[in-house]
Design an enzyme around this catalytic site. Structure first.
Site, PDB file in Angstrom:
ATOM      1  CD  GLU A   1      88.295  18.915 -89.919  1.00  0.00           C
ATOM      2  OE1 GLU A   1      89.369  18.364 -89.586  1.00  0.00           O
ATOM      3  OE2 GLU A   1      87.758  18.723 -91.038  1.00  0.00           O
TER       4      GLU A   1
ATOM      5  CG  PHE B   1      81.195   8.438 -97.562  1.00  0.00           C
ATOM      6  CD1 PHE B   1      82.384   7.753 -97.301  1.00  0.00           C
ATOM      7  CD2 PHE B   1      81.264   9.731 -98.042  1.00  0.00           C
ATOM      8  CE1 PHE B   1      83.608   8.346 -97.527  1.00  0.00           C
ATOM      9  CE2 PHE B   1      82.500  10.334 -98.282  1.00  0.00           C
ATOM     10  CZ  PHE B   1      83.671   9.637 -98.019  1.00  0.00           C
ATOM     11  CD  GLN B   2      83.350  12.318 -95.489  1.00  0.00           C
ATOM     12  OE1 GLN B   2      82.631  13.245 -95.832  1.00  0.00           O
ATOM     13  NE2 GLN B   2      84.668  12.375 -95.549  1.00  0.00           N
TER      14      GLN B   2
ATOM     15  CE  LYS C   1      75.002  17.046 -99.482  1.00  0.00           C
ATOM     16  NZ  LYS C   1      76.064  16.320-100.173  1.00  0.00           N
TER      17      LYS C   1
ATOM     18  CG  MET D   1     104.961  18.573 -66.831  1.00  0.00           C
ATOM     19  SD  MET D   1     105.808  19.374 -65.452  1.00  0.00           S
ATOM     20  CE  MET D   1     105.055  20.995 -65.478  1.00  0.00           C
TER      21      MET D   1
END
Ligand SMILES: Cc1ncc(C[n+]2csc(CCOP(=O)(O)OP(=O)(O)O)c2C)c(N)n1
Ligand SMILES: [Mg+2]
Lengths: 159, 573
Positions: free
Chosen positions: B55, B117-118, B167, B477
């Protein structure tokens, strides 16, 4: 110096958090913040007390304005305004102090809201300075608990 | 295509809204909270969903797309880990004012707050790194919220906006109503500049003997390059650009001073330090630009145009603020300029002298490869017309110095946040948006590994991006700072014994790949890569390992005091 900022915000979930989080993320001082509904139920008014140099305060005002949920930001500090704070003060009570407590409460136009044998709770309304003074003077009697609302403020009306 | 008044479920409303916002691409990744959305997607034909592999990749792709096209990038991810994986990209877009709309699935409303959950409080997490964000609690608010999200992301100073969609909201039904107009009473950006301020600016410009334009990404966002060019040339004002501003003014024009700041050109920084008028346009006096603020442009009267009032007087106190859109500012300024002005030839000659004193140049060695050569050669072969994406590190700074950007929307780079791993996915996003110019990526070997998984996305979609890997096998760097400022304690920056064989890695992903370790081979590889358009191609440039980027202003130093080459550490304090 101390600044008193009045902010009209959307009366929505999370708005207080957005404002408070902005202060902490940008390292601005936040002395007190109070919030409540206005005459329009969709709009709340926040009163914020903060401290800083002019340059910082100007950033505070701009950053407040930048939040999408703020509708109007006013720095009341240098404008005619009324500023009040509510103090609920619970003190230890005994025969020997009773008289003095009542007398002092009168001086500050306090209102007794609860009284028991060994304790008394008094409500005070006034400018934050006056509230500070009241707390100092009552301290010797033994403060059990206190709660302050933080300042709320509003413009004075037009003459 | 659905009509107003139709009964739709949340996921159908979602796509209908995107359609009406003219979204071409969604960069996304499915999950539990989004199952209904992906079910609906099955029958959506006019919006293309690009499956990413992480993502974070989706957010950077959306950023690359947005910066290349000027249109908002759209991201779709699931709740919990899907949402938290977007955080770096959102923060990056916030710092660089890139318009994104990020849609996150959320657990059902009834479970919010229960450690379901999640579940992650992504609205809470992203509050300080979004321009604004929303949790949609009722399907009847979905269309209006999406409309507001696009409006906020793209108007005023652009930025990322997140919409969290539980949802149950995506499954619930309601009558679809597309809100044509958006009115957000707390969001009224100032577009038009104040006429008096512009008049004052015009007068100051006319009488300045040593004026300098300092131009940032705001000019590119405002699509004001034409106006900038006209003002600079008519008024004979040299132009220096920030990293995000490169391309706003043609880099090959004699009035172009290149970039200013930490790794800017010596002459641009000298010009800032000696100008009598500094006109900042769409720039924000970032600390990588100003160095020590007390010594920044001390001789100059400062005019500052920016669309975001919070940028004014934030880092540097200016004399004349002009809040508003940079296109409006420059166009009104051109109108307001008096007929006569000071002569600037002596000033321009002075800058030329600085340019000759410390030019940007390098020596070619036949058996080893300098990064400067690679970038210079790519610049020449593409005539400065490519869309150039970079990752973060030395190669990024060398790109800003040696690629001659000639047009706006040509550099796509992580400036504000400095996000390693930004490059590859951004180049992919840019390639979806731009098809008439080559899309190139300069990446370091460290940063390429941070989102290497997106090579799949490039290969699968046959995107003809040219991945020019500047492989010094160092976190270059950081190594440079260790050498210059940390007693040569090279802790954890040498990747030589742990880096993979990047040619093999690319090939395993199905990507064409080659390597080059001398100028001759590099030149040929660049030509071959630029001619290859059947998919991505990676060139592993085995460059000199320990080269450093100069000139350089040490952190917190004055920009008038640049390190022009390596100092002897023994004589350093
Ligand atoms: C996500 C992230 N982690 C760490 C850093 C700190 N950092 C800045 S540049 C750099 C080294 C980059 O190395 P490489 O990608 O090989 O590029 P080079 O400098 O060698 O060109 C690091 C570690 C960063 N910018 N971003
Ligand atoms: Mg490297």
């Amino acid at each position: 110096m101390k600044h008193l900022i009045s902010v009209l915000v959307e009366n929505k979930f999370g708005t207080l958090n957005r404002v408070a989080a902005m202060f902490s993320a940008r390292g601005f001082n936040l002395e007190s913040i109070s919030i409540g509904e206005t005459e329009d139920p969709e709009i709340s008014r926040m009163t914020i007390v903060t401290r800083g140099e002019d340059r910082i305060i100007s950033q505070v005002l701009k950053q407040l304005n930048r939040l999408v949920d703020t509708i109007k930001v006013t720095d009341l500090t240098h404008q005619p305004h009324v500023e009040r704070e509510l103090l609920l003060l619970s003190l230890k009570l005994s025969k020997s102090t009773q008289h003095e407590i009542f007398e002092l409460a009168n001086v500050f136009k306090g209102k007794v809201v609860d009284i028991k044998q060994k304790s008394i709770t008094i409500e005070f309304v006034g400018s934050p300075d006056k509230i500070n003074t009241a707390i100092d003077l009552f301290r010797p009697f033994g403060i059990r608990e206190l709660a302050r609302s933080g300042a709320v403020a509003i413009h004075r009306g037009e003459s | 295509m659905h009509n107003n008044g139709e009964k739709l479920i949340g996921s159908e409303i979602f796509f209908e809204c995107l359609r009406r916002e003219n979204v071409e691409y969604i960069f996304g990744y499915p999950g539990g909270a989004l199952l209904k959305v992906y079910e609906t997607l099955h029958d959506v034909e006019d919006i293309e969903h690009i499956l990413v592999r992480h993502e974070q990749g989706a957010t950077h792709m959306a950023e690359g797309y947005a910066r290349a096209t000027g249109r908002p990038g759209v991201v779709l991810v699931t709740s919990g880990p899907g949402a938290t994986n977007t955080v770096t990209g959102i923060a990056n877009a916030y710092m660089d004012s890139t318009p994104l709309v990020v849609f996150t699935g959320q657990v059902p409303s009834s479970l919010i707050g229960n450690d379901a959950f999640q579940e992650a409080d992504i609205v809470g997490i992203t509050r300080p790194i979004t321009k604004h964000n929303f949790l949609v609690k009722d399907v009847r608010e979905l269309a209006t919220t999406i409309r507001k999200a696009f409006f906020l992301a793209t108007n005023g100073r652009p930025g990322p906006v997140l919409v969290d969609m539980p949802k149950d909201v995506l499954n619930a039904e309601c009558m679809f109503e597309w809100p044509e107009n958006v009115d957000i009473r707390g969001f009224k950006p100032t577009i038009k500049c104040h006429a008096n301020q512009v008049q004052k600016a015009a007068k100051m410009i006319a009488k300045a003997k040593r004026p300098l334009l300092y131009v940032g990404g705001g000019v590119i966002t405002a699509e004001a390059s034409e106006e900038l060019r006209k003002l600079a040339i008519d008024q004979q004002i040299p132009v220096t650009m920030t990293l995000q501003g490169l391309g706003a003014f043609p880099g090959d024009h004699p009035l172009s001073m290149g970039m200013l700041g930490m790794h800017g050109t010596y002459w641009a920084n000298q010009a800032v330090s000696n100008c009598d008028l500094l006109i900042a346009v769409g720039a924000r006096f970032d600390d990588r630009v100003t160095g020590k603020v007390d010594t920044f442009a001390t001789h100059a009267y400062k005019i500052h145009n920016d669309i975001d009032p919070t940028n004014v007087d934030k880092n540097i106190k200016v004399d004349l603020p002009v809040v508003g859109d940079s296109k409006d500012f420059l166009a009104s300024l051109i109108e307001a300029m008096p007929k006569s002005r000071e002569d600037r030839s002596a000033w321009i000659a002075e800058i030329e002298k600085w340019r000759k004193q410390c030019p940007l140049d390098y020596e070619i060695e036949p058996d080893s490869l300098k990064t400067e050569f690679v970038i210079d050669e790519v610049s020449k072969q593409t005539k400065g017309h490519a869309v150039v994406v970079t990752d973060v590190g030395q190669h990024q700074m060398w790109t800003s110095q040696y690629y001659k950007f000639t047009e706006p929307r040509s550099i796509i780079t992580s400036g504000g946040l400095g996000t390693m791993g930004f490059g590859l996915p951004s180049a992919i996003g840019a390639a979806f948006g731009v098809t008439d110019r080559p899309v190139l990526l300069f990446s370091g070997d460290g940063g390429l590994m941070m989102n290497i998984q997106e090579l799949v996305t490039a290969v699968y979609n046959k995107l003809p991006i040219k991945i020019f890997l500047i492989n010094n096998s160092y976190l270059g760097m950081v190594r440079q700072w260790q050498e210059l400022f940390h007693q040569e304690k090279y802790t954890f920056t040498d990747l030589a014994s742990s880096n993979p064989d990047f040619v093999k890695v690319a090939e395993a992903f199905g990507c064409k790949a080659m390597s080059a370790s001398n100028p001759e081979a590099a030149r040929n590889a660049i030509t071959e890569a630029l001619a290859y358009n059947d998919g991505p191609v990676l060139v592993d440039f085995r460059v000199i390992r320990k080269d450093m980027v100069f000139p350089m202003v040490p952190a917190g130093g004055s920009i008038s005091d640049m390190l022009l080459a390596r100092l002897n550490p023994k004589t350093m304090v």
